[in-house]
Scaffold this motif. Structure first.
Motif, PDB file in Angstrom:
ATOM      1  N   GLN A 197       5.568  -8.839  -9.039  1.00 11.87           N
ATOM      2  CA  GLN A 197       5.449  -7.548  -9.708  1.00 11.87           C
ATOM      3  C   GLN A 197       4.295  -7.541 -10.695  1.00 11.87           C
ATOM      4  OE1 GLN A 197       9.851  -7.337 -10.652  1.00 11.87           O
ATOM      5  NE2 GLN A 197       9.425  -5.201 -10.155  1.00 11.87           N
ATOM      6  N   VAL A 198       3.504  -6.494 -10.611  1.00  7.90           N
ATOM      7  CA  VAL A 198       2.365  -6.328 -11.501  1.00  7.90           C
ATOM      8  C   VAL A 198       2.757  -5.592 -12.767  1.00  7.90           C
ATOM      9  CG1 VAL A 198       0.060  -5.315 -11.726  1.00  7.90           C
ATOM     10  CG2 VAL A 198       0.745  -6.350  -9.569  1.00  7.90           C
ATOM     11  N   LEU A 199       3.569  -4.564 -12.621  1.00  8.94           N
ATOM     12  CA  LEU A 199       3.966  -3.761 -13.768  1.00  8.94           C
ATOM     13  C   LEU A 199       5.090  -4.441 -14.523  1.00  8.94           C
ATOM     14  CD1 LEU A 199       3.964  -0.222 -12.121  1.00  8.94           C
ATOM     15  CD2 LEU A 199       2.160  -1.275 -13.496  1.00  8.94           C
ATOM     16  N   GLN A 214       0.801  -1.223   0.000  1.00  9.50           N
ATOM     17  CA  GLN A 214       0.000   0.000   0.000  1.00  9.50           C
ATOM     18  C   GLN A 214       0.834   1.273   0.000  1.00  9.50           C
ATOM     19  OE1 GLN A 214      -3.388   0.445  -0.294  1.00  9.50           O
ATOM     20  NE2 GLN A 214      -3.288  -1.714  -0.846  1.00  9.50           N
ATOM     21  N   SER A 215       2.115   1.170   0.302  1.00  8.44           N
ATOM     22  CA  SER A 215       2.971   2.362   0.300  1.00  8.44           C
ATOM     23  C   SER A 215       4.368   1.984  -0.153  1.00  8.44           C
ATOM     24  CB  SER A 215       3.031   2.994   1.696  1.00  8.44           C
ATOM     25  OG  SER A 215       3.729   2.155   2.586  1.00  8.44           O
ATOM     26  N   GLU A 216       5.042   2.916  -0.793  1.00  5.07           N
ATOM     27  CA  GLU A 216       6.412   2.656  -1.200  1.00  5.07           C
ATOM     28  C   GLU A 216       7.307   2.580   0.033  1.00  5.07           C
ATOM     29  OE1 GLU A 216       7.444   5.710  -3.934  1.00  5.07           O
ATOM     30  OE2 GLU A 216       6.275   4.850  -5.579  1.00  5.07           O
ATOM     31  N   ILE A 217       8.444   1.954  -0.144  1.00  2.00           N
ATOM     32  CA  ILE A 217       9.365   1.802   0.967  1.00  2.00           C
ATOM     33  C   ILE A 217       9.894   3.171   1.394  1.00  2.00           C
ATOM     34  CG2 ILE A 217      11.442   1.473  -0.442  1.00  2.00           C
ATOM     35  CD1 ILE A 217      12.130  -0.818   1.563  1.00  2.00           C
ATOM     36  N   SER A 218      10.054   3.335   2.686  1.00  2.00           N
ATOM     37  CA  SER A 218      10.515   4.630   3.210  1.00  2.00           C
ATOM     38  C   SER A 218      11.467   4.396   4.360  1.00  2.00           C
ATOM     39  CB  SER A 218       9.322   5.470   3.677  1.00  2.00           C
ATOM     40  OG  SER A 218       8.610   4.799   4.697  1.00  2.00           O
ATOM     41  N   LYS A 219      12.250   5.428   4.664  1.00  2.00           N
ATOM     42  CA  LYS A 219      13.182   5.357   5.771  1.00  2.00           C
ATOM     43  C   LYS A 219      12.482   5.814   7.041  1.00  2.00           C
ATOM     44  CE  LYS A 219      17.369   6.162   3.039  1.00  2.00           C
ATOM     45  NZ  LYS A 219      18.557   7.035   2.855  1.00  2.00           N
ATOM     46  N   PHE A 220      12.511   4.956   8.051  1.00  2.00           N
ATOM     47  CA  PHE A 220      11.927   5.302   9.342  1.00  2.00           C
ATOM     48  C   PHE A 220      12.774   6.387   9.969  1.00  2.00           C
ATOM     49  CE2 PHE A 220       8.697   3.910  12.256  1.00  2.00           C
ATOM     50  CZ  PHE A 220       9.130   4.371  13.495  1.00  2.00           C
ATOM     51  N   ASP A 221      12.110   7.421  10.464  1.00  2.00           N
ATOM     52  CA  ASP A 221      12.821   8.600  10.937  1.00  2.00           C
ATOM     53  C   ASP A 221      13.376   8.381  12.346  1.00  2.00           C
ATOM     54  OD1 ASP A 221      13.869  11.127  11.035  1.00  2.00           O
ATOM     55  OD2 ASP A 221      11.982  12.109  11.583  1.00  2.00           O
ATOM     56  N   ARG A 228      11.552   0.966  -6.657  1.00  2.00           N
ATOM     57  CA  ARG A 228      10.934   0.384  -7.855  1.00  2.00           C
ATOM     58  C   ARG A 228      10.400  -1.020  -7.557  1.00  2.00           C
ATOM     59  NH1 ARG A 228      15.536   2.761 -10.363  1.00  2.00           N
ATOM     60  NH2 ARG A 228      16.612   0.746 -10.332  1.00  2.00           N
ATOM     61  N   LEU A 229      11.134  -1.727  -6.721  1.00  2.00           N
ATOM     62  CA  LEU A 229      10.788  -3.118  -6.443  1.00  2.00           C
ATOM     63  C   LEU A 229       9.600  -3.233  -5.491  1.00  2.00           C
ATOM     64  CD1 LEU A 229      11.700  -6.055  -6.947  1.00  2.00           C
ATOM     65  CD2 LEU A 229      13.125  -5.837  -4.901  1.00  2.00           C
ATOM     66  N   ILE A 230       9.639  -2.475  -4.409  1.00  3.00           N
ATOM     67  CA  ILE A 230       8.575  -2.518  -3.399  1.00  3.00           C
ATOM     68  C   ILE A 230       7.732  -1.261  -3.568  1.00  3.00           C
ATOM     69  CG2 ILE A 230       8.043  -2.677  -0.942  1.00  3.00           C
ATOM     70  CD1 ILE A 230      10.783  -3.940  -0.534  1.00  3.00           C
ATOM     71  N   SER A 231       6.713  -1.364  -4.389  1.00  9.98           N
ATOM     72  CA  SER A 231       5.901  -0.193  -4.723  1.00  9.98           C
ATOM     73  C   SER A 231       4.418  -0.545  -4.650  1.00  9.98           C
ATOM     74  CB  SER A 231       6.250   0.321  -6.124  1.00  9.98           C
ATOM     75  OG  SER A 231       6.040  -0.684  -7.098  1.00  9.98           O
ATOM     76  N   SER A 232       3.607   0.462  -4.488  1.00  7.87           N
ATOM     77  CA  SER A 232       2.162   0.283  -4.356  1.00  7.87           C
ATOM     78  C   SER A 232       1.604  -0.447  -5.567  1.00  7.87           C
ATOM     79  CB  SER A 232       1.490   1.652  -4.204  1.00  7.87           C
ATOM     80  OG  SER A 232       0.094   1.510  -4.095  1.00  7.87           O
ATOM     81  N   GLY A 233       0.777  -1.459  -5.312  1.00  9.34           N
ATOM     82  CA  GLY A 233       0.179  -2.240  -6.386  1.00  9.34           C
ATOM     83  C   GLY A 233       0.809  -3.603  -6.564  1.00  9.34           C
ATOM     84  N   ASN A 234       2.071  -3.755  -6.125  1.00  6.96           N
ATOM     85  CA  ASN A 234       2.699  -5.071  -6.166  1.00  6.96           C
ATOM     86  C   ASN A 234       2.232  -5.904  -4.976  1.00  6.96           C
ATOM     87  OD1 ASN A 234       4.107  -4.550  -8.503  1.00  6.96           O
ATOM     88  ND2 ASN A 234       5.984  -3.958  -7.468  1.00  6.96           N
ATOM     89  N   PHE A 235       2.485  -7.201  -5.046  1.00  3.17           N
ATOM     90  CA  PHE A 235       2.140  -8.107  -3.957  1.00  3.17           C
ATOM     91  C   PHE A 235       3.410  -8.751  -3.419  1.00  3.17           C
ATOM     92  CE2 PHE A 235      -1.682  -7.746  -6.480  1.00  3.17           C
ATOM     93  CZ  PHE A 235      -2.698  -7.707  -5.540  1.00  3.17           C
ATOM     94  N   VAL A 236       3.398  -9.089  -2.136  1.00  2.00           N
ATOM     95  CA  VAL A 236       4.558  -9.745  -1.537  1.00  2.00           C
ATOM     96  C   VAL A 236       4.123 -10.968  -0.735  1.00  2.00           C
ATOM     97  CG1 VAL A 236       5.896  -7.611  -1.390  1.00  2.00           C
ATOM     98  CG2 VAL A 236       4.508  -8.316   0.560  1.00  2.00           C
TER      99      VAL A 236
END
Length: 233
Positions: free
Chosen positions: A226-228, A97-104, A190-198
């Motif tokens: 990957q969907v795309l 549901q969200s792209e990967i991000s750095k925890f602050d 690019r790899l872990i992005s919204s719309g893909n499944f894991v």
């Protein structure tokens, strides 16, 4: 002694006679065989697959409980148990549901959100109840943050040792181990992005940082569906 007898019986050794020297010899034989099994599991994971992860439908909620593992910087570390072993979960086809991000925070943790099924939410909410109660009982005083938020959970890439990542596209797999200090962040986006499944294999790790406590879901392995098309790994 019951544990020694059980392991000896498992490996097919002779009946123990419970004398000091015989017990020492039996201990050595058991340790050698256990070591051999652990070595083979680490060297040949596909031949001897790991069985420590279970799917949500294999979880018995009444068999879950929490214990104190240790103290870290004066704060209690909690382990969530299932049938007397650490609870580790394997979930398939989680929708990112969200792209990967750095925890602050100082650790620069990498996290992303996924949808959680109703069963997974139920299990993790129960984990929260047990872990928070044990945490408070052991003297923890930070604010407890729940795992599940609006039927979503946050997965974290493993720091030390890295998370094993596989990409599944057009029937083929590509492997890469992502280390916390050796990664291409744009590549991970690019790899872990919204719309893909894991498919996620993760363990439960309690944290207590800046007066905020809770359970983190730390991924040992991810399989990305990957969907795309034409997404580079």
């Amino acid at each position: 002694m019951k544990q020694l007898d059980s392991l000896a019986a498992y490996f097919g050794f002779e009946e123990p006679v419970h004398r000091s020297l015989d017990d020492v010899r039996m201990n050595l034989k058991v340790v050698k065989h256990c070591g051999a099994v652990l070595f083979l599991e680490s060297m040949f994971p596909k031949i001897l697959p790991q069985t420590s992860w279970i799917s949500p439908d294999e979880v018995s909620i009444p068999s879950m409980y929490a214990i104190r593992a240790s103290f870290y910087d004066g704060n209690p570390k909690i382990r969530v148990m299932h049938h007397d072993i650490d609870l580790k979960l394997h979930c398939s086809r989680l929708n990112v549901q969200s792209e990967i991000s750095k925890f602050d925070d100082a650790s620069s943790r990498l996290t992303f959100m996924v949808d959680a099924s109703s069963l997974l939410c139920e299990i993790l909410n129960e984990c929260d109840v047990h872990a928070e109660q044990r945490y408070k009982h052991c003297g923890g005083n930070s604010e407890w943050f729940p795992i599940v938020r609006k039927n979503q959970v946050r997965l974290r890439l493993k720091g030390r040792g890295g998370t094993q990542i596989e990409r599944h596209q057009n029937g083929s797999f590509t492997n890469q181990r992502v280390e916390y200090n050796n990664f291409d962040f744009a590549e991970l986006e690019r790899l872990i992005s919204s719309g893909n499944f894991v498919d996620a294999y993760f363990s439960l790790d309690t944290f207590d940082y800046m007066k905020k406590a809770g359970i983190g879901l730390v991924t040992d392995k991810l399989i990305i569906h990957q969907v795309l098309p034409n997404v580079l790994f």
